[in-house]
Structures are given as C-alpha cells and as structure tokens.
Design an enzyme around this catalytic site. Structure first.
Site, mmCIF file in Angstrom:
data_model
loop_
_atom_site.group_PDB
_atom_site.id
_atom_site.type_symbol
_atom_site.label_atom_id
_atom_site.label_comp_id
_atom_site.label_asym_id
_atom_site.label_seq_id
_atom_site.Cartn_x
_atom_site.Cartn_y
_atom_site.Cartn_z
ATOM 1 N N LYS A 102 0.816 -1.230 0.000
ATOM 2 C CA LYS A 102 0.000 0.000 0.000
ATOM 3 C C LYS A 102 0.846 1.275 0.000
ATOM 4 O O LYS A 102 0.504 2.247 -0.670
ATOM 5 C CB LYS A 102 -0.925 0.009 1.217
ATOM 6 C CG LYS A 102 -1.977 -1.094 1.188
ATOM 7 C CD LYS A 102 -2.875 -1.002 2.410
ATOM 8 C CE LYS A 102 -3.701 -2.257 2.565
ATOM 9 N NZ LYS A 102 -4.645 -2.209 3.675
ATOM 10 N N ASP A 158 -9.410 2.438 2.873
ATOM 11 C CA ASP A 158 -9.282 1.899 4.234
ATOM 12 C C ASP A 158 -9.725 2.908 5.290
ATOM 13 O O ASP A 158 -10.344 2.546 6.293
ATOM 14 C CB ASP A 158 -7.813 1.539 4.536
ATOM 15 C CG ASP A 158 -7.401 0.217 3.914
ATOM 16 O OD1 ASP A 158 -8.277 -0.627 3.664
ATOM 17 O OD2 ASP A 158 -6.190 0.038 3.680
ATOM 18 N N ARG A 208 5.118 0.407 18.972
ATOM 19 C CA ARG A 208 6.425 -0.160 19.358
ATOM 20 C C ARG A 208 7.548 0.792 18.952
ATOM 21 O O ARG A 208 8.388 1.146 19.755
ATOM 22 C CB ARG A 208 6.598 -1.528 18.679
ATOM 23 C CG ARG A 208 7.968 -2.131 18.899
ATOM 24 C CD ARG A 208 8.077 -3.479 18.238
ATOM 25 N NE ARG A 208 7.894 -3.418 16.780
ATOM 26 C CZ ARG A 208 8.009 -4.447 15.966
ATOM 27 N NH1 ARG A 208 8.278 -5.647 16.468
ATOM 28 N NH2 ARG A 208 7.835 -4.319 14.674
HETATM 29 P P1 NAP Z 1 2.025 -2.570 8.917
HETATM 30 O O1 NAP Z 1 2.134 -1.307 8.163
HETATM 31 O O2 NAP Z 1 3.007 -3.670 8.673
HETATM 32 O O3 NAP Z 1 2.063 -2.158 10.496
HETATM 33 C C1 NAP Z 1 2.156 -3.160 11.497
HETATM 34 C C2 NAP Z 1 1.930 -2.531 12.861
HETATM 35 O O4 NAP Z 1 2.021 -3.573 13.854
HETATM 36 C C3 NAP Z 1 2.977 -1.495 13.245
HETATM 37 O O5 NAP Z 1 2.410 -0.547 14.120
HETATM 38 C C4 NAP Z 1 4.008 -2.354 13.991
HETATM 39 O O6 NAP Z 1 4.822 -1.635 14.884
HETATM 40 C C5 NAP Z 1 3.106 -3.271 14.764
HETATM 41 N N1 NAP Z 1 3.778 -4.512 15.120
HETATM 42 C C6 NAP Z 1 4.113 -5.525 14.300
HETATM 43 N N2 NAP Z 1 4.760 -6.482 15.005
HETATM 44 C C7 NAP Z 1 4.848 -6.029 16.285
HETATM 45 C C8 NAP Z 1 5.394 -6.573 17.471
HETATM 46 N N3 NAP Z 1 6.016 -7.781 17.497
HETATM 47 N N4 NAP Z 1 5.284 -5.860 18.616
HETATM 48 C C9 NAP Z 1 4.674 -4.653 18.621
HETATM 49 N N5 NAP Z 1 4.130 -4.082 17.508
HETATM 50 C C10 NAP Z 1 4.223 -4.776 16.367
HETATM 51 O O7 NAP Z 1 0.599 -3.261 8.703
HETATM 52 P P2 NAP Z 1 -0.786 -2.513 8.441
HETATM 53 O O8 NAP Z 1 -1.092 -2.491 6.994
HETATM 54 O O9 NAP Z 1 -0.763 -1.256 9.210
HETATM 55 O O10 NAP Z 1 -1.816 -3.559 9.102
HETATM 56 C C11 NAP Z 1 -1.944 -3.638 10.506
HETATM 57 C C12 NAP Z 1 -3.043 -4.638 10.855
HETATM 58 O O11 NAP Z 1 -4.305 -4.151 10.380
HETATM 59 C C13 NAP Z 1 -2.849 -6.007 10.223
HETATM 60 O O12 NAP Z 1 -3.251 -6.990 11.142
HETATM 61 C C14 NAP Z 1 -3.801 -5.992 9.029
HETATM 62 O O13 NAP Z 1 -4.230 -7.301 8.703
HETATM 63 C C15 NAP Z 1 -4.934 -5.157 9.599
HETATM 64 N N6 NAP Z 1 -5.742 -4.502 8.537
HETATM 65 C C16 NAP Z 1 -7.041 -4.865 8.427
HETATM 66 C C17 NAP Z 1 -7.829 -4.273 7.464
HETATM 67 C C18 NAP Z 1 -9.276 -4.682 7.329
HETATM 68 O O14 NAP Z 1 -9.879 -4.417 6.284
HETATM 69 N N7 NAP Z 1 -9.869 -5.284 8.354
HETATM 70 C C19 NAP Z 1 -7.295 -3.308 6.594
HETATM 71 C C20 NAP Z 1 -5.952 -2.935 6.760
HETATM 72 C C21 NAP Z 1 -5.174 -3.554 7.748
HETATM 73 P P3 NAP Z 1 6.192 -0.974 14.354
HETATM 74 O O15 NAP Z 1 5.811 0.296 13.687
HETATM 75 O O16 NAP Z 1 6.988 -0.784 15.589
HETATM 76 O O17 NAP Z 1 6.813 -1.961 13.415
#
Ligand code: NAP
Length: 331
Positions: A102, A158, A208
């Site tokens: 994205k 989103d 984090r």
């Molecule tokens: P992303 O950009 O990869 O961000 C991941 C987030 O999780 C960051 O804040 C990251 O922190 C944190 N994180 C990952 N591993 C961690 C750990 N071990 N300890 C603490 N924090 C951790 O992913 P994203 O696109 O934002 O998506 C985030 C979530 O939303 C996912 O589960 C995704 O499936 C969900 N989502 C759902 C929808 C829906 O339609 N329902 C749409 C979009 C996203 P850091 O910044 O420190 O790495």
C-alpha cells in the site's frame, strides 16, 4: 462512497436482502460464464493466499450482473511496478493492494487521489483511459478497445472504512470521545489521521517504534491543533481502544496492549482491525472486562465495497458482500 461516471454507468439499485447475517440457506448469486469479453480486477499482496477479497468481490460482481472476475496474485514488492503496468496493458479494470504494497504504490501510480496522498497509502487502483475530449474515464466504460492513452489512478478506501465500521459495528460516535490507537503502521496511521477528522476529545497513540507514533502525532497536531494528543497510556479509561497492529494474527503473538493497563482501565469499546481469528486475545480480554467489541470484518467489507464503487460507478451490494465474507471465513 458512490462515484458517478455518467449515463453509461447509471446507478444500479438492487434488492440485496435482509439484515445481511450469514445464512447457509441463502444461495450465492451465480456468475455469468467467462468468455472473451470478461473484464478482470484483482488483489495483489505478498502473501495473498488467504485473502477473503475474491470471495467478497466475485459475489458482488455476480449480484451486479457484471461479466467481470476478481482474482488474487502473489506479487513480490520488487515486481509491484511491473505487475501494475502489466494489468494496465491487459485492460484490467482495477486492483486492490494489500500488505506490503500500500505505501510502495503511492510512488508507482500515475495519479494519486488527494485523500490517498494524505493517508500515505494506496489500496485501490483504477485504470483509466483518455477520451477524445481529454477526460480520464474508468477503463470499464470503454467497451470495444482500450483507449490509446491509459493511466493508473490510486485511491485509499481503508480510512473511511474504519470510521464506518466503528460507527456501525459498535454503534459508536467518535466526536467528543477519548480514543486510544495501538499501532502506527500503514493502517494505524491512516486510522489515526482519519479519526482525528471526526473530532474526538483526546487521542492516545501507542506504537512499538515510538518515532512513527510521533510522526503521526505531529501530522494530527498540524491539521487539528485543538485535539490533545499523548504518546503514553492514559490514566483514565478511554471510550475506544483500537488495535491497528498485526499482533493477534498468530496464536503465539503477545498482546498489542499493556495487559495491566487494560485490566485496570478497561475501555468501553474495543475494535480490532484483525478479522481472522474472529476474536483476538485483545478483543477477548476487553470483552471479559466489559467492553463492547467488534473485529475487522466490517472494515474489510467497507474498504472492498468502496473500491468496487470506484471501479464500477455503481452502488456496491454490501449485504451480498458481507454474506460472502462470512461464508468464506466460516468455511
Ligand atoms: P504494517 O504497516 O506492517 O504495520 C504493522 C503494525 O504492527 C505497526 O504498528 C508495527 O509496529 C506493529 N507490530 C508488528 N509487530 C509487532 C510486534 N512484534 N510488537 C509490537 N508491535 C508490532 O501493517 P498494516 O497495513 O498497518 O496492518 C496492521 C493490521 O491491520 C494487520 O493486522 C492488518 O491485517 C490489519 N488490517 C485490516 C484491514 C481490514 O480491512 N480489516 C485493513 C488494513 C489492515 P512498528 O511500527 O513498531 O513496526
């Protein structure tokens, strides 16, 4: 969002059924046969194998009576630019992008919608062609041959989807409320910026990597200087705690939240963007402490439905899409 493309794409208002809850006796709408005129759209992700989007979108396309199909492709980030150009060359109608594409896609499309520019992420691409008069119209409106000039236009659905899902699934109005957001990745950033537009009383951003939460807080402070912001846990319970981290997707993940804080100060409402598992440990703990909870299925539904409206210019059959999602996730 309903996008109008003129008389060629007049809004289709279809009977889409009742409350939209899963009922195994309701038959799936049947799709038209694939032939040489079938148009394509797809989701690109890495990995993408477990995506629920094809089930949701193909049910909607069948309901709308469109001779289109929605596929899923595992595209590595290094090949994303080639894959977008390839889809354009083959006359695809549009694409959805999921993790990890994205943010990368913002610099890969020919045009970025202002909202997607602001959220810093593109999850929807619409391919467009130029008319003789110089206007850009969706490729889906060019029936015979692809136009000589095409472009890829990037959107983000989103951010609006998370607001709508919270309002619908938790019956929660954001204005005037105290909100805690866990995560400042692509989805957390978009959610925080978009929720700020709804005028909450106070926001708490936890991530984090603290510097990412600081960046988001700086942006919110610029656009909404009246909203008090903190990067620490509040000392009073919040009205809503939102998990936008990926913690909870896997069984062995730690909680995305400080457990002692959650137990001492349970939020009134808890939302998790994750929809599989249907109840993450975060949601379970919040529910056991008295919070009203909802998972990310509503967000998935609305971001997909809004994408479909961007491609078709027609009202998306959200009840059909919700049923297809529930079927897929139960199956
Ligand atoms: P992303 O950009 O990869 O961000 C991941 C987030 O999780 C960051 O804040 C990251 O922190 C944190 N994180 C990952 N591993 C961690 C750990 N071990 N300890 C603490 N924090 C951790 O992913 P994203 O696109 O934002 O998506 C985030 C979530 O939303 C996912 O589960 C995704 O499936 C969900 N989502 C759902 C929808 C829906 O339609 N329902 C749409 C979009 C996203 P850091 O910044 O420190 O790495």
């Amino acid at each position: 969002m309903a996008t109008s493309f003129g008389p060629a794409a007049a809004e289709l208002r279809l009977p889409v059924g009742g409350a939209g809850r899963y009922n195994p006796r309701v038959p799936e709408p049947s799709a038209s046969a694939i032939n040489a005129a079938t148009r394509l759209c797809a989701v690109y992700g890495h990995p993408v194998r477990h995506s629920a989007s094809p089930a949701m979108h193909n049910a909607a396309l069948a309901r709308l009576g469109l001779n289109w199909r929605y596929l899923a492709f595992d595209v590595e980030p290094e090949r994303l630019g080639d894959a977008i150009k390839g889809a354009a060359a083959m006359g695809f109608v549009g694409l959805n992008l999921t993790v990890p594409h994205k943010i990368l896609a913002v610099d890969m499309v020919d045009y970025v919608d202002p909202a997607a520019r602001r959220w810093g992420a593109v999850n929807t691409i619409r391919f467009e062609g130029r008319t003789g008069g110089g206007d850009w119209l969706p490729l889906s409106l060019f029936q015979e041959a692809n136009p000589a000039q095409t472009r890829s236009a990037g959107f983000n659905t989103d951010a609006d989807a998370i607001v709508r899902a919270i309002q619908e699934d938790l019956a929660f109005a954001i204005r005037g409320k105290r909100i805690l957001i866990l995560g400042a990745g692509g989805a957390g950033r978009a959610a925080a910026l978009r929720l700020a537009d709804e005028h909450p009383a106070e926001m708490f951003l936890i991530n984090r990597t603290r510097s990412k939460a600081e960046e988001v807080a700086t942006e919110i402070a610029r656009s909404h200087p009246d909203i008090p912001l903190s990067l620490d846990y509040p000392s009073q319970p919040v009205d809503l705690a939102l998990n936008a981290t990926s913690l909870g997707l896997n069984l062995r993940d730690p909680l995305p939240v400080n457990e002692a804080w959650l137990c001492a100060q349970p939020p009134a409402h808890a939302y998790d963007m994750i929809y599989r598992p249907a109840e993450t440990p975060f949601l379970k703990l919040a529910r056991e402490r008295g919070a009203k909870t909802a998972n990310g299925l509503g967000m998935l539904l609305h971001q997909g439905a809004d994408s479909l409206e961007i491609w078709t210019g027609q009202i998306a059959p959200r009840d059909t899409m919700r049923l297809a999602l529930e079927r897929f996730l139960q199956g």
